[in-house]
Design an enzyme around this catalytic site. Structure first.
Site, PDB file in Angstrom:
ATOM      1  N   LYS A  83       0.813  -1.335   0.088  1.00 49.78           N
ATOM      2  CA  LYS A  83       0.062   0.067   0.019  1.00 49.78           C
ATOM      3  C   LYS A  83       0.839   1.295   0.112  1.00 49.78           C
ATOM      4  O   LYS A  83       1.693   1.232   0.528  1.00 49.78           O
ATOM      5  CB  LYS A  83      -0.831  -0.002   1.012  1.00 49.78           C
ATOM      6  CG  LYS A  83      -1.682   0.735   1.372  1.00 49.78           C
ATOM      7  CD  LYS A  83      -2.881   0.689   2.439  1.00 49.78           C
ATOM      8  CE  LYS A  83      -3.937   1.972   2.864  1.00 49.78           C
ATOM      9  NZ  LYS A  83      -4.483   2.276   1.499  1.00 49.78           N
TER      10      LYS A  83
ATOM     11  N   GLY B 155      -8.185   7.428   0.373  1.00 45.33           N
ATOM     12  CA  GLY B 155      -7.391   8.542   0.745  1.00 45.33           C
ATOM     13  C   GLY B 155      -5.890   8.093   1.269  1.00 45.33           C
ATOM     14  O   GLY B 155      -5.312   9.035   1.738  1.00 45.33           O
TER      15      GLY B 155
ATOM     16  N   CYS C  90      -0.661  11.046  -6.627  1.00 47.27           N
ATOM     17  CA  CYS C  90      -0.954  11.617  -5.620  1.00 47.27           C
ATOM     18  C   CYS C  90      -1.379  12.988  -5.700  1.00 47.27           C
ATOM     19  O   CYS C  90      -0.621  13.866  -6.242  1.00 47.27           O
ATOM     20  CB  CYS C  90       0.049  11.435  -4.357  1.00 47.27           C
ATOM     21  SG  CYS C  90       0.752   9.599  -4.079  1.00 47.27           S
TER      22      CYS C  90
END
Lengths: 261, 310
Positions: free
Chosen positions: B51, B78, B136
Site C-alpha cells: 500500500k 485517501g 497523489c
C-alpha cells in the site's frame, strides 16, 4: 479464518425480506466466536462484485447460521439460494464481543435492531453458557421486522420486544424500552447491534447510567480482511482518534471508544 | 506409461528485476501483504506492491469510502497508511524473509516528500523496487497530481531516479488526454518501467437523497468494468516504449492476465480481484500456467506483445 468454497446450504427459512440460513461449514463454525462475521460470495458474477459481510447468527462444530435482510442486489441473489446449493464463505472474521468470566450470575442486556439481531443469538447462548443472565431487547419498525421472537423465546431467553409503530410489544424505540429496564435493574453490561442511529442513542443512555457497553458496527466492506481500508469508523484510542477498520479491529468496539459523527 | 507434467517457465525478466511469474498483487488492494498470509502463499506470487506510503502516517478520507457499481468498485480511501517509519519497524522485517519481490508504492504530497520517502527506504533492506505513485494530489499545485502532465511527470521521475539506489516503476494515471505522452515523459526521465493503469476518476450518487455515495464525492473506479480501457492503454503504451510495461486494470482471471501480456505487458498486477478472493493472484498464476500448457507455450514470456494487429 479460512476460505470455505463448498459450504453447503442445509436449510432456509424466511419471513418476508428476512432470511435464515443454516450452512454446513465446519472449518468456519469451529473457530467462530459471538460477534464475528463472514464474507459471503453471492454468486460467480462480477455484478455485484464484492462479497457481503454477514454477522454469524450461531455456530457450532458443524457450521454456522446466518440471518439477514434483503437490502439490495447482493442479498437478493443470496436470498434465492436453495437447500443443497453451495456457498463460498470466508470466516470467521473480526473481533467479537467480550464474554468475560466476571459476568457469572450478572445481568447482560442484548439489544438488537432489525437485522442487527443477527449476532445476538450466538452471543446470548455464550453468555448463558458462561453463567451470565442475558436478557434480549429486540426492536423493529413493525411486527414484520422482528421475526425471531419465537426463536429467542423457545431457546429460553428473557425477551423484550418493541415496534416503532406499536404493532407488537412495547410501542416505541427499543432504546426507550432498554432505558426503562436499565433504570429498573442495572445490568453489568449492554451489547448492541443495529442501525447507527439506534446505537448512537443507546451509547448516550449507557453512558448516562454508567453501564459498560459494546457495539457491533456495520459498514460496506471491500475485503473483510483488513486490506482495503474501506470500512472505517471514527474510533478513540489512548492518544486521540482516527479512522479505524471495522473489519479488523471490530466489528465490536467498547462504547466509550466510538465517536458518533 | 509414466507421464511427467510439462512445466511451463513462468519467469519474466524486467531487466532490472526477474520475477518468478508475471503476477504482482497491486498496491492499495493487498494491504502490506501480511493480511493475506492466512489465505495464500505469498512466495507463489511474482511479487506484491505494498500500500502507498507517505513519509508519515496518513488519516485518509471520511467514509463512505467504497461504492459498488456494475462490475466495478469506486474507492476513495485517501491513501490512509502508517508511514515509512512504522512500515520499516513493524512490517518490513516480516516481509524481508519472503522469497518474492516486495515492491513499495511511494507517495508524496509534493516532490520533496517523494524524495524523503525514497531516501528513508533506500536505507532499508528487503525492497526490490519502488513504484512511484504519481497520482497523489500535490498540495503545492492545488491538488493536481504529477501524473497529469508530461512536464511534472518528467521532473518528478528524473529527481527520484537520480536519488534512488533502487529501480523505479512509474505508475500512471489513466485520467489524462494522452497516456502515451505521459509514459514517454517517464521513460525520458529514466524510469525503469511503467505500470498502468491506476483507477479511473469516477462518481456515484443516490438518486433519492441526491447525495454523492462517497464521502470524498469522487473516487477511483477499478474492477472488470475498466479492463477493456486499461487493455487499450497498455497496448498503446507498450507499442511506443522501450522500457517494460506492467499492465493492470480489472484482471480477474488467468485469461485476463494473458490478454495484457499479449497486448504488450511484461508483467501484470492483480488488484480488486484480491478483495473478492484473497487468493485470486495465486489462482491467476495457476490459470496462466494451465493455459500455457494447453497451448504448448513453453515460456510465458514468449507471448508478450504477440497481438496480431496486421
Amino acid at each position: 479464518m479460512t476460505i470455505e468454497r463448498n459450504a453447503r446450504l442445509r436449510a432456509v427459512r424466511s419471513w418476508g425480506d428476512y432470511f435464515h440460513f443454516s450452512v454446513e461449514a465446519p472449518a468456519v463454525g469451529r473457530g467462530a466466536r459471538p460477534g464475528q462475521f463472514v464474507m459471503v460470495k453471492v454468486d460467480d458474477c462480477t455484478s455485484p462484485l464484492l462479497r457481503r459481510p454477514l454477522g454469524i447468527h450461531d455456530a457450532d462444530a458443524g457450521g454456522i447460521e446466518l440471518f439477514f435482510k434483503v437490502a439490495g442486489a447482493g442479498t437478493g441473489i443470496l436470498s434465492r439460494k436453495k437447500p443443497g446449493d453451495r456457498l463460498d464463505i470466508i470466516g470467521p472474521l473480526g473481533k467479537g464481543f467480550t464474554v468475560g468470566d466476571g459476568l457469572k450470575g450478572k445481568k447482560a442486556y442484548l439489544v438488537g435492531g432489525g437485522r442487527g439481531i443477527a449476532p445476538l443469538f450466538f452471543l446470548g447462548r455464550a453468555l448463558a453458557a458462561a453463567g451470565a443472565r442475558p436478557a434480549v431487547f429486540y426492536g423493529g419498525r413493525t411486527a414484520a421486522d422482528i421475526p425471531l421472537c419465537d426463536k429467542f423465546e423457545q431457546a429460553g431467553f428473557e425477551l423484550h420486544c418493541s415496534t416503532d409503530d406499536g404493532s407488537f410489544g412495547f410501542s416505541g424505540f427499543v432504546t426507550a424500552l432498554v432505558e426503562n429496564e436499565i433504570i429498573r435493574a442495572k445490568p453489568a453490561i449492554v451489547y448492541a447491534c443495529g442501525p447507527d442511529p439506534m446505537m448512537k442513542v443507546l451509547a448516550s443512555i449507557t453512558a448516562k447510567h454508567a453501564v459498560p457497553a459494546e457495539f457491533s458496527l456495520e459498514s460496506i466492506m471491500g475485503c473483510g480482511i483488513g486490506a482495503c481500508w474501506g470500512c472505517v469508523h471514527r474510533i478513540k484510542d489512548g492518544t486521540g482518534d482516527g479512522w479505524v477498520k471495522i473489519c479488523e479491529e471490530g466489528p465490536v468496539f467498547p462504547g466509550e471508544r466510538i465517536l458518533w459523527l | 506409461m509414466a507421464l511427467t507434467a510439462k512445466t511451463v517457465d513462468l519467469s519474466v525478466d524486467l531487466g532490472f528485476l526477474t520475477l518468478k511469474n508475471p503476477v504482482l498483487a497491486a498496491s492499495g488492494t493487498f494491504g502490506y501483504g501480511l493480511e493475506f498470509e492466512p489465505y495464500l502463499d505469498l512466495e507463489k506470487l511474482g511479487g506484491f506492491v505494498v500500500k502507498g506510503l507517505y513519509y508519515g502516517p496518513r488519516e485518509g478520507n471520511p467514509p463512505p469510502r467504497l461504492v459498488e457499481t456494475p462490475s466495478g468498485l469506486i474507492n476513495a480511501i485517501g491513501l490512509q497508511g502508517i508511514g515509512v517509519e512504522a512500515f520499516a519497524a513493524k512490517v518490513l522485517p516480516k516481509l524481508r524473509r519472503l522469497r518474492t519481490a516486495v515492491i513499495v508504492n511511494v507517495c508524496g504530497a509534493d516532490d520533496d516528500e517523494y524524495a524523503a520517502v525514497v531516501d528513508f527506504l533506500d536505507r532499508q533492506e528487503g525492497i526490490a523496487a519502488y513504484e512511484l505513485n504519481i497520482s497523489c494530489p500535490n498540495v503545492k499545485t492545488e491538488g493536481l497530481c504529477p501524473a497529469l502532465s508530461p512536464r511534472t511527470t518528467f521532473d518528478l521521475v528524473k529527481r527520484i531516479k537520480a536519488a534512488s539506489r533502487r529501480p523505479i516503476i512509474t505508475k500512471l494515471s489513466p485520467n489524462v488526454t494522452s497516456i502515451v505522452e505521459i509514459a514517454q515523459a517517464a521513460e525520458e526521465a529514466g524510469t525503469d518501467a511503467v505500470a498502468l493503469v491506476n483507477t479511473f476518476l469516477a462518481m456515484a450518487l443516490d438518486l433519492e437523497t441526491r447525495r454523492p455515495k462517497l464521502g470524498n464525492v469522487f473516487g477511483g473506479l477499478s474492477g472488470p468494468a475498466i479492463k477493456p480501457i486499461a487493455l487499450r492503454m497498455v497496448y498503446q503504451v507498450a507499442s511506443r516504449l522501450k522500457v517494460p510495461v506492467i499492465g493492470m486494470g480489472g484482471i480477474m482471471t488467468g485469461a485476463d492476465a494473458l490478454e495484457f501480456l499479449v497486448a504488450g505487458a511484461a508483467a501484470v498486477e492483480v488488484g480488486t480481484a484480491s478483495f473478492v478472493d484473497p487468493d485470486a493472484a495465486v489462482r491467476i498464476v495457476s490459470e496462466m500456467e494451465r493455459w500455457c500448457e494447453a497451448h504448448g507455450v513453453a515460456a510465458v514470456r514468449e507471448i508478450v506483445g504477440t497481438v496480431k494487429t496486421a
